[in-house]
Design an enzyme around this catalytic site. Structure first.
Site, PDB file in Angstrom:
ATOM      1  N   CYS A  29       1.009  -1.213   0.129  1.00 16.41           N
ATOM      2  CA  CYS A  29      -0.003  -0.188   0.365  1.00 16.41           C
ATOM      3  C   CYS A  29       0.766   1.262   0.027  1.00 16.41           C
ATOM      4  O   CYS A  29       1.726   1.197  -0.034  1.00 16.41           O
ATOM      5  CB  CYS A  29      -0.678  -0.204   1.234  1.00 16.41           C
ATOM      6  SG  CYS A  29      -1.468  -1.011   1.488  1.00 16.41           S
TER       7      CYS A  29
ATOM      8  N   ARG B 235       4.895   0.151  -6.145  1.00 15.39           N
ATOM      9  CA  ARG B 235       4.905  -0.567  -4.870  1.00 15.39           C
ATOM     10  C   ARG B 235       4.290  -1.812  -5.106  1.00 15.39           C
ATOM     11  O   ARG B 235       3.883  -2.640  -4.388  1.00 15.39           O
ATOM     12  CB  ARG B 235       4.999   0.496  -3.445  1.00 15.39           C
ATOM     13  CG  ARG B 235       5.527   1.533  -3.106  1.00 15.39           C
ATOM     14  CD  ARG B 235       4.425   2.471  -2.128  1.00 15.39           C
ATOM     15  NE  ARG B 235       4.474   1.945  -1.265  1.00 15.39           N
ATOM     16  CZ  ARG B 235       6.114   1.937  -0.212  1.00 15.39           C
ATOM     17  NH1 ARG B 235       6.591   2.306  -0.893  1.00 15.39           N
ATOM     18  NH2 ARG B 235       5.255   1.250   1.202  1.00 15.39           N
TER      19      ARG B 235
ATOM     20  N   TRP C  46      -3.121  -2.594  -1.925  1.00 11.16           N
ATOM     21  CA  TRP C  46      -2.809  -3.917  -1.719  1.00 11.16           C
ATOM     22  C   TRP C  46      -3.157  -5.138  -1.117  1.00 11.16           C
ATOM     23  O   TRP C  46      -2.981  -5.393   0.180  1.00 11.16           O
ATOM     24  CB  TRP C  46      -1.173  -3.942  -1.726  1.00 11.16           C
ATOM     25  CG  TRP C  46      -0.037  -5.243  -2.443  1.00 11.16           C
ATOM     26  CD1 TRP C  46       0.221  -5.598  -3.654  1.00 11.16           C
ATOM     27  CD2 TRP C  46       0.033  -6.466  -2.025  1.00 11.16           C
ATOM     28  NE1 TRP C  46      -0.059  -6.665  -3.716  1.00 11.16           N
ATOM     29  CE2 TRP C  46       0.697  -7.670  -2.885  1.00 11.16           C
ATOM     30  CE3 TRP C  46      -0.063  -6.855  -0.687  1.00 11.16           C
ATOM     31  CZ2 TRP C  46       1.151  -8.886  -2.492  1.00 11.16           C
ATOM     32  CZ3 TRP C  46       0.253  -7.999  -0.084  1.00 11.16           C
ATOM     33  CH2 TRP C  46       0.655  -8.877  -1.409  1.00 11.16           C
TER      34      TRP C  46
ATOM     35  N   ASN D  11      -1.528   1.754   5.713  1.00 13.36           N
ATOM     36  CA  ASN D  11      -0.607   0.896   5.073  1.00 13.36           C
ATOM     37  C   ASN D  11       0.112   0.151   6.182  1.00 13.36           C
ATOM     38  O   ASN D  11       0.443  -0.061   7.789  1.00 13.36           O
ATOM     39  CB  ASN D  11       0.841   1.719   4.699  1.00 13.36           C
ATOM     40  CG  ASN D  11       1.410   0.899   4.000  1.00 13.36           C
ATOM     41  OD1 ASN D  11       1.488  -0.517   3.949  1.00 13.36           O
ATOM     42  ND2 ASN D  11       3.183   0.762   3.873  1.00 13.36           N
ATOM     43  N   GLY D  12      -0.187  -1.626   6.096  1.00  6.44           N
ATOM     44  CA  GLY D  12       0.919  -2.359   7.146  1.00  6.44           C
ATOM     45  C   GLY D  12      -0.515  -3.179   7.738  1.00  6.44           C
ATOM     46  O   GLY D  12      -2.000  -3.574   7.102  1.00  6.44           O
TER      47      GLY D  12
ATOM     48  N   GLU E  37      20.432 -15.370  -8.102  1.00  2.00           N
ATOM     49  CA  GLU E  37      19.701 -13.893  -9.425  1.00  2.00           C
ATOM     50  C   GLU E  37      18.858 -13.995 -10.584  1.00  2.00           C
ATOM     51  O   GLU E  37      17.263 -12.987 -10.992  1.00  2.00           O
ATOM     52  CB  GLU E  37      20.677 -13.794  -9.324  1.00  2.00           C
ATOM     53  CG  GLU E  37      19.740 -11.140  -9.322  1.00  2.00           C
ATOM     54  CD  GLU E  37      19.071 -11.471  -8.796  1.00  2.00           C
ATOM     55  OE1 GLU E  37      18.146 -11.799  -7.607  1.00  2.00           O
ATOM     56  OE2 GLU E  37      18.505  -9.841  -9.511  1.00  2.00           O
TER      57      GLU E  37
ATOM     58  N   LYS F 143      15.149 -13.068 -11.251  1.00  2.00           N
ATOM     59  CA  LYS F 143      14.474 -11.779 -12.621  1.00  2.00           C
ATOM     60  C   LYS F 143      13.824 -12.701 -13.676  1.00  2.00           C
ATOM     61  O   LYS F 143      12.667 -11.820 -14.346  1.00  2.00           O
ATOM     62  CB  LYS F 143      15.773 -11.440 -13.195  1.00  2.00           C
ATOM     63  CG  LYS F 143      16.471 -10.059 -13.342  1.00  2.00           C
ATOM     64  CD  LYS F 143      16.810  -9.400 -12.064  1.00  2.00           C
ATOM     65  CE  LYS F 143      15.233  -9.283 -11.134  1.00  2.00           C
ATOM     66  NZ  LYS F 143      15.626  -9.109  -9.584  1.00  2.00           N
TER      67      LYS F 143
ATOM     68  N   GLU G  86       9.953 -13.671 -12.004  1.00  2.25           N
ATOM     69  CA  GLU G  86       8.983 -12.255 -11.268  1.00  2.25           C
ATOM     70  C   GLU G  86       8.695 -11.435 -12.390  1.00  2.25           C
ATOM     71  O   GLU G  86       7.034 -10.549 -12.258  1.00  2.25           O
ATOM     72  CB  GLU G  86       9.856 -11.741 -10.936  1.00  2.25           C
ATOM     73  CG  GLU G  86      11.119 -10.909 -11.202  1.00  2.25           C
ATOM     74  CD  GLU G  86      11.494  -9.984  -9.598  1.00  2.25           C
ATOM     75  OE1 GLU G  86      11.013  -9.775  -8.353  1.00  2.25           O
ATOM     76  OE2 GLU G  86      12.279  -9.748  -9.781  1.00  2.25           O
TER      77      GLU G  86
ATOM     78  N   HIS H 240      22.016 -35.831  -8.727  1.00  2.42           N
ATOM     79  CA  HIS H 240      20.857 -35.802  -8.187  1.00  2.42           C
ATOM     80  C   HIS H 240      19.381 -35.238  -8.022  1.00  2.42           C
ATOM     81  O   HIS H 240      19.105 -35.956  -7.171  1.00  2.42           O
ATOM     82  CB  HIS H 240      21.613 -34.972  -6.610  1.00  2.42           C
ATOM     83  CG  HIS H 240      23.289 -35.199  -6.502  1.00  2.42           C
ATOM     84  ND1 HIS H 240      23.484 -36.234  -5.488  1.00  2.42           N
ATOM     85  CD2 HIS H 240      23.493 -34.549  -7.022  1.00  2.42           C
ATOM     86  CE1 HIS H 240      24.849 -36.710  -5.789  1.00  2.42           C
ATOM     87  NE2 HIS H 240      25.476 -35.100  -6.168  1.00  2.42           N
TER      88      HIS H 240
ATOM     89  N   LYS I  99       6.675  -3.545  -4.489  1.00  2.00           N
ATOM     90  CA  LYS I  99       8.340  -3.485  -4.798  1.00  2.00           C
ATOM     91  C   LYS I  99       8.675  -3.506  -3.555  1.00  2.00           C
ATOM     92  O   LYS I  99      10.178  -3.928  -2.803  1.00  2.00           O
ATOM     93  CB  LYS I  99       8.686  -1.752  -4.973  1.00  2.00           C
ATOM     94  CG  LYS I  99      10.100  -1.851  -4.996  1.00  2.00           C
ATOM     95  CD  LYS I  99      10.505  -1.954  -5.875  1.00  2.00           C
ATOM     96  CE  LYS I  99      11.700  -1.557  -5.865  1.00  2.00           C
ATOM     97  NZ  LYS I  99      13.222  -2.333  -6.904  1.00  2.00           N
TER      98      LYS I  99
HETATM   99  O1  M6R Z   1      13.740  -3.840  -0.541  1.00  4.21           O
HETATM  100  P1  M6R Z   1      14.709  -5.057  -0.503  1.00  4.21           P
HETATM  101  O2  M6R Z   1      15.897  -5.238  -0.884  1.00  4.21           O
HETATM  102  O3  M6R Z   1      14.723  -5.399   1.437  1.00  4.21           O
HETATM  103  O4  M6R Z   1      13.758  -6.449  -0.931  1.00  4.21           O
HETATM  104  C1  M6R Z   1      13.738  -7.739  -0.498  1.00  4.21           C
HETATM  105  C2  M6R Z   1      12.641  -8.026  -1.754  1.00  4.21           C
HETATM  106  O5  M6R Z   1      11.501  -8.213  -2.287  1.00  4.21           O
HETATM  107  C3  M6R Z   1      13.125  -7.721  -3.171  1.00  4.21           C
HETATM  108  O6  M6R Z   1      14.752  -8.270  -4.081  1.00  4.21           O
HETATM  109  C4  M6R Z   1      12.627  -8.259  -4.572  1.00  4.21           C
HETATM  110  O7  M6R Z   1      13.342  -9.446  -4.054  1.00  4.21           O
HETATM  111  C5  M6R Z   1      12.558  -8.212  -5.819  1.00  4.21           C
HETATM  112  N1  M6R Z   1      11.423  -7.473  -6.046  1.00  4.21           N
HETATM  113  C6  M6R Z   1      13.723  -8.418  -6.911  1.00  4.21           C
HETATM  114  O8  M6R Z   1      13.826  -8.313  -7.913  1.00  4.21           O
END
Ligand code: M6R
Length: 608
Positions: A2, A27, A75, A101-102, A481, A485, A488, A504, A603
């Site tokens: 949010c 976000r 959200w 938010n929360g 990573e 990437k 997602e 394995h 985000k």
């Molecule tokens: O703000 P942060 O680095 O703590 O966030 C951690 C993860 O939520 C963030 O890296 C997430 O995995 C990204 N969407 C990856 O691209």
């Protein structure tokens, strides 16, 4: 997750709120709304769906006049995304409006209590409870009401609250959830994040937990929960409006990929001085390090992947044992921590709920906490003992790229600094690493210059249903990573595997045409990963390799090779990851995916 905005000033509030919410779209959200005070009445407009629906509903804000208001992107957590569940929520009398938010953990008990007192509810949200509580506590004094509220709410929250009795101002508060106050000229604002304030001001005040702030056009006042006034702390933000704009690029993600040479330069060069490493806000001494028995690196998502690189790099340079943990696991697994533990937490936003909780757990048990953070003044930055900032600038795309890259080099700088303090690396080697670090931005530039080739192969391979990434040691960390990437933003199933572990079990999934990315840039183990590449190729895999320029052996076993320049082994991930970011981006673009705001993702994950 949010996003909250609030405005008090001479401009019409609604258009300002809508613009502010636009800047928080990154976000992740599923509905949006605004509330504005006009005379002694609160007008509300809210709708499920994208912000455009709300803009159309309000004629870009024109239908909701007034100079003081609050806004929200939701959200969903409690209740489906719908018009009625969207914020702001009104109290029964319509005299109070709340954005939140929360998560309010005790909302069910509070709701039952309020129902017994005659309050009725129309939404399924935890937030509506707050609106009714404000009305329930209100005896003519809003500050007093906010203090009462703080005393009963459990959970995490940042709030914006309007009272029809006070048309010149609004109230806000935070606890374990981000909220920043923008200090303008004849106008003042709040927002969940700085980019939404930048069009109005670069002077901000980061609120402490449980501080209550009263925002009017000409004044900002902060109070503690005893009702005592506190000074307003102003911080200048070095980002200008353009840093949070697309600047001609189609997507923020692509802009941020292309910005990496500059972000790396900013993060590295001020810290390399006179052949040594100078780290700001860093108070760890040789004695402390000599006394350190274990290092934990704790983070989530891509930041966790940086931690996996960090384990290899720190153990290699310091010979101190390092464990890497996913933050949401760490806090519940009773980790063995004492005063000899150093905890490194990594977070772009500095507001990730699980990472904050893990950090607090570590601190409570005596660990010293060093944070690697991008967002100035964020919760993690404020609570850690030492902070190393990544100077990546604002990162808007949900999929991190430049924050990840700058986190990597901060881990490298840290590992070299530790080696310097401990004397665990020969001086010439240390000097060579410093020089190689200084060269990284130019080398990243070279990889980016090859983007058309990656774009071409993405256009050939984008329709795969499943893609594997394999690597060994640091290449395995980067494989994680690359896989994240891709999945997602392109929604293609993908897995990262340590090259030697495939046989394995997982190798049973390899069949004719399965796409396997082999990362073969970590020089000490190239021979080994080449054998693993041969194993999958023998079972029909289509092999794309990332290898250092001129590697003929990998070229011989691969269908396609993406070359990267060679650097010293511990720094290689900074170059190896770039083609993987570009490949994920181009595949998602080819598939027409919503690249900057992938489905279901936020985000900054500010709830557990
Ligand atoms: O703000 P942060 O680095 O703590 O966030 C951690 C993860 O939520 C963030 O890296 C997430 O995995 C990204 N969407 C990856 O691209």
């Amino acid at each position: 997750m949010c996003g909250i905005v609030g405005y008090a000033g001479s401009l019409e509030a609604a258009p300002v709120l809508l613009k502010g919410l636009e800047k928080l779209e990154y976000r992740g959200y599923d509905s949006a709304g605004i509330a504005v005070i006009q005379g002694d009445k609160i007008d509300i407009a809210k709708a499920a769906g994208k912000l455009q629906v709300l803009k159309d509903l309000t004629a870009n804000g024109e239908k909701v006049p007034g100079h003081v208001g609050i806004g929200h992107t939701r959200w969903a957590t409690h209740g489906e995304p719908s018009d009625v569940n969207a914020h702001p929520h009104l109290s029964n009398s319509g005299r109070f409006a709340v954005v939140h938010n929360g998560i309010i953990e005790n909302y069910q008990q509070l709701k039952e209590m309020l129902q017994k007192k005659g309050f009725s509810f129309i939404s399924q949200t935890d937030t509506e409870v707050i609106a009714q509580l404000v009305e329930y506590f209100y005896q003519g004094d809003m500050l007093d009401t906010m203090i009462h509220l703080l005393n009963v709410l459990e959970g995490s929250y940042s709030l914006g609250v309007l009272s029809a009795d006070e048309p010149e101002r609004f109230y806000a508060v935070r606890k374990d959830s981000p909220l920043v106050v923008g200090l303008g000229q004849g106008e003042n604002l709040i927002a969940s994040d700085v980019p939404s304030l930048l069009a109005h001001t670069q002077e901000v005040c980061y609120l402490e937990d449980r501080e209550i702030v009263i925002i009017a056009s000409d004044r900002v006042r902060i109070f503690d929960t005893n009702g005592d006034e506190k000074p307003v702390r102003s911080t200048h933000i070095d980002w200008d409006v353009s840093a949070a704009e697309k600047g001609g690029y189609e997507h923020f993600m692509f802009k941020e990929i292309m910005e990496q040479p500059q972000s790396l330069q900013k993060t590295v060069s001020p810290r390399l001085k006179d052949g040594g490493i100078v780290l700001d806000d860093f108070h760890i001494t040789r004695e402390m390090l000599q006394n350190t028995s274990k290092i934990y690196i704790v983070a989530c998502g891509s930041s966790y992947h940086v931690g996996v690189v960090g384990k290899y790099v720190l153990e290699s340079t310091t010979r101190i044992p390092v464990e890497v943990d996913i933050a949401s696991e760490f806090r519940y697994r009773q980790p063995i921590i004492d005063e000899r533990t150093l905890m490194i937490v990594i977070s772009q936003s500095g507001e990730t709920a699980d990472t904050i909780a893990a950090m607090r757990e570590g601190k409570a048990q005596g660990a010293r906490v060093l944070a690697i953070v991008n967002v100035l003044g964020s919760t993690i930055a404020r609570e850690a003992d030492d902070v190393l900032y990544t100077w990546a600038g604002p990162e808007i795309a949900v999929a991190t790229t430049k924050a990840y890259s700058t986190q990597l080099v901060v881990i490298d700088l840290l590992a070299l600094k530790f080696a310097e303090l401990l004397g665990t690396m020969p001086e010439e080697e240390l000097a060579a690493y410093c020089e190689a670090l200084a060269n990284l931005p130019a080398q990243v530039e070279d990889v980016l210059a090859d983007k058309e080739k990656i774009q071409y192969w993405a256009s050939q391979l984008y329709n795969k249903h499943s893609i594997f990434f394999i690597g060994r040691n640091l290449d395995y960390a980067v494989a994680m990573e690359g896989s994240l990437k891709l999945k997602e933003i392109s929604y293609i199933h993908s897995e990262a595997y340590a090259g030697g572990e495939l046989k394995h079990g997982t190798i049973s999934l390899i069949e004719q045409g399965t796409l396997v990315f082999t990362l073969a840039t970590y020089q000490p183990l190239v021979e080994k990963i080449k054998s693993n590449a041969e194993e999958v190729r023998a079972r029909g895999a289509y092999l794309v390799s990332v290898a250092v320029a001129g590697d003929k052996q990998m070229a011989a076993v691969s269908d396609v090779v993406f070359s990267v320049p060679k650097t010293l082994p511990l720094l290689q991930p900074s170059l190896t990851v770039i083609p993987l970011q570009l490949f994920a981006y181009y595949v998602a673009s080819q598939k027409g995916c919503s690249i900057d705001q992938p489905k279901n993702l936020a985000k900054s994950v500010t709830v557990e």
